[in-house]
Design a protein around this motif. Structure first.
Motif, PDB file in Angstrom:
ATOM      1  N   LEU A  45      34.133  31.988  34.883  1.00  0.00           N
ATOM      2  CA  LEU A  45      35.020  33.131  34.632  1.00  0.00           C
ATOM      3  C   LEU A  45      34.273  34.444  34.810  1.00  0.00           C
ATOM      4  N   ARG A  58      27.553  45.074  26.322  1.00  0.00           N
ATOM      5  CA  ARG A  58      26.478  44.553  27.165  1.00  0.00           C
ATOM      6  C   ARG A  58      25.331  44.047  26.307  1.00  0.00           C
ATOM      7  N   ARG A  90      40.471  47.434  35.578  1.00  0.00           N
ATOM      8  CA  ARG A  90      40.490  46.788  36.899  1.00  0.00           C
ATOM      9  C   ARG A  90      40.606  45.281  36.769  1.00  0.00           C
ATOM     10  N   LEU A  91      40.250  44.759  35.615  1.00  0.00           N
ATOM     11  CA  LEU A  91      40.350  43.316  35.420  1.00  0.00           C
ATOM     12  C   LEU A  91      41.684  42.919  34.787  1.00  0.00           C
ATOM     13  N   THR A  93      26.574  45.001  33.919  1.00  0.00           N
ATOM     14  CA  THR A  93      27.955  44.524  33.887  1.00  0.00           C
ATOM     15  C   THR A  93      27.997  42.997  33.949  1.00  0.00           C
ATOM     16  N   ARG A 136      32.616  29.477  31.025  1.00  0.00           N
ATOM     17  CA  ARG A 136      32.343  30.897  30.805  1.00  0.00           C
ATOM     18  C   ARG A 136      31.648  31.497  32.013  1.00  0.00           C
ATOM     19  N   GLN A 183      35.117  37.397  37.422  1.00  0.00           N
ATOM     20  CA  GLN A 183      35.405  38.782  37.035  1.00  0.00           C
ATOM     21  C   GLN A 183      34.439  39.748  37.713  1.00  0.00           C
ATOM     22  N   ARG A 210      35.468  40.502  41.092  1.00  0.00           N
ATOM     23  CA  ARG A 210      36.616  41.417  41.153  1.00  0.00           C
ATOM     24  C   ARG A 210      36.177  42.849  40.916  1.00  0.00           C
ATOM     25  N   LEU A 211      35.042  43.040  40.305  1.00  0.00           N
ATOM     26  CA  LEU A 211      34.568  44.404  40.058  1.00  0.00           C
ATOM     27  C   LEU A 211      33.633  44.888  41.156  1.00  0.00           C
ATOM     28  N   TYR A 212      32.782  44.017  41.636  1.00  0.00           N
ATOM     29  CA  TYR A 212      31.737  44.448  42.552  1.00  0.00           C
ATOM     30  C   TYR A 212      31.756  43.713  43.889  1.00  0.00           C
ATOM     31  N   GLY A 268      26.912  41.622  30.631  1.00  0.00           N
ATOM     32  CA  GLY A 268      27.948  41.729  29.604  1.00  0.00           C
ATOM     33  C   GLY A 268      29.045  40.710  29.814  1.00  0.00           C
ATOM     34  N   LEU A 269      29.466  40.533  31.063  1.00  0.00           N
ATOM     35  CA  LEU A 269      30.545  39.584  31.339  1.00  0.00           C
ATOM     36  C   LEU A 269      30.100  38.156  31.021  1.00  0.00           C
ATOM     37  N   GLY A 289      32.240  42.492  26.010  1.00  0.00           N
ATOM     38  CA  GLY A 289      31.072  42.364  26.877  1.00  0.00           C
ATOM     39  C   GLY A 289      30.872  43.585  27.756  1.00  0.00           C
TER      40      GLY A 289
END
Lengths: 213, 213
Positions: free
Chosen positions: B197, A173, A204-205, B166, B194, B201, B204-206, B169-170, A169
């Motif tokens: 989760l 994307r 980072r994940l 992002t 999903r 995630q 945790r990134l942004y 995609g996640l 993902g």
DNA sequence: CACGAACCGTACCGTACGGTACATGCCTTG
DNA sequence: CAAGGCATGTACCGTACGGTACGGTTCGTG
């Protein structure tokens, strides 16, 4: 059934491979509407009768094209040994770029468009074939790569599938769908930039905190 | 141009809307091959001549179907004000579930299959139309949501587009493509798992480190 | 050389689709 | 009520496709 078939390179004769190659060219050039039996026969200098003798009917032809294309792609196994963190990161980035390159390739897009266009309520044959033949190798390669990273302590995850899907993902994307709908694929520079960012985010994940501060 | 047009429900007459609704049903039920002009006329109890009078030709019909379907979808604006972190997280999860639900919907899948099947080297009309009409509203909603989170200090990013992609995609991963190829969509439970989760995630990134430990 | 198998090129058949034309009927409007 | 617009339904046309049949040609084999 044919569970013992050891080599998959023998599924088609050289002549048939050449014909399938021509058919793929036709499909790439003109889409599904250009992929007529008469057109294939003309482009490949063979007779329609031979096409039906070899592949049964048009659907058999399409399935053969998918199988043939997938048989051409060799998934390079990541060289094992003891990669450094830099090596492993590079491997991940290479995988990401390869993935985007494959998904944006003309033949891949044409076959995906074909299978998606055929897919409907009941027609899942080509789609599943494409997932099996085209997707599974990529997933296997990625999973091996991820588990290699885990073995060496660069990654930490319990569910390989979840980690892979996250990586997928982050890398892909919506690019694949945009390509399929006709958007021009990104150039090489954008591609590598995307890959680098995606791998960075993935670390980072799922990376152990070996990265600086 | 029509920047002042307040209502976009007037693009088609009620009768035409009913016909388009029938056409969508046909498309969903039987795929593109079932979407013939005679079939539409029969299912909608109208004449082929009217179809051509209203929509020009078959391509106009397809474009009208996309426009009509997109006109039915109302993108709910997130209620502003001062959401708590829990509210905002809930908003993100709702967006994720909505996104997956829309992408897995029968009509959306059918239209995407149609546009993708039509897409080729030169035929990018339907694809671009689908991107404009179907994708942009979702992206706008998501970007507004993300910037809301940033204004309230829950998120930190400089490039809204990058953050959105992002998140996309996640959340979506390869689900959309699998749906398009014929895989059965996930059930509601898997969907929300999903989404949860993915939002986790994404934070945790942004997210600003407001999360526990 | 003779035979047969495989293959090519072409012609052919049935069907189905996109698009058009026309006759009938409904419904508004003067 | 009369007239004209608009929609339906049916019939029609040209085309193009999937699939089949057949004559001619090449090539390997006894």
């Amino acid at each position: 059934m044919t569970a013992v078939a050891p080599l998959e390179t023998e599924t088609f004769s050289p002549r048939q491979n050449a014909v399938l190659e021509c058919a793929l060219k036709l499909l790439v050039a003109g889409g599904e509407k250009a992929l007529t039996t008469a057109g294939i026969a003309r482009a490949a200098n063979c007779s329609k009768e031979s096409l039906y003798k070899w592949f049964g009917d048009r659907d058999g032809m399409l399935a053969a094209m998918i199988a043939f294309q997938s048989s051409k792609v060799r998934t390079p196994a990541p060289r094992h040994g003891a990669p450094s963190l830099e090596d492993f990161t590079h491997n991940l980035r290479t995988f990401a770029v390869d993935l985007l390159t494959v998904l944006g390739g003309e033949v891949s897009l044409a076959l995906n468009r074909l299978a998606i266009g055929q897919a409907g309520p009941g027609n899942t044959g080509l789609g599943h074939l494409l997932i099996e033949q085209g997707r599974q190798p990529i997933e296997q390669r990625a999973r091996a790569l991820l588990e290699l990273g885990r073995r060496h302590g660069y990654l930490a995850f319990s569910d390989t599938r979840q980690a892979f899907e996250t990586l997928y993902g982050l890398v892909v994307r919506d690019a694949h769908l945009r390509y399929l709908l006709g958007d021009a694929p990104d150039n090489e520079h954008e591609l590598s930039a995307r890959a680098e960012l995606a791998v960075d985010q993935f670390f980072r994940l799922y990376g152990r905190k070996l990265l600086k501060d």
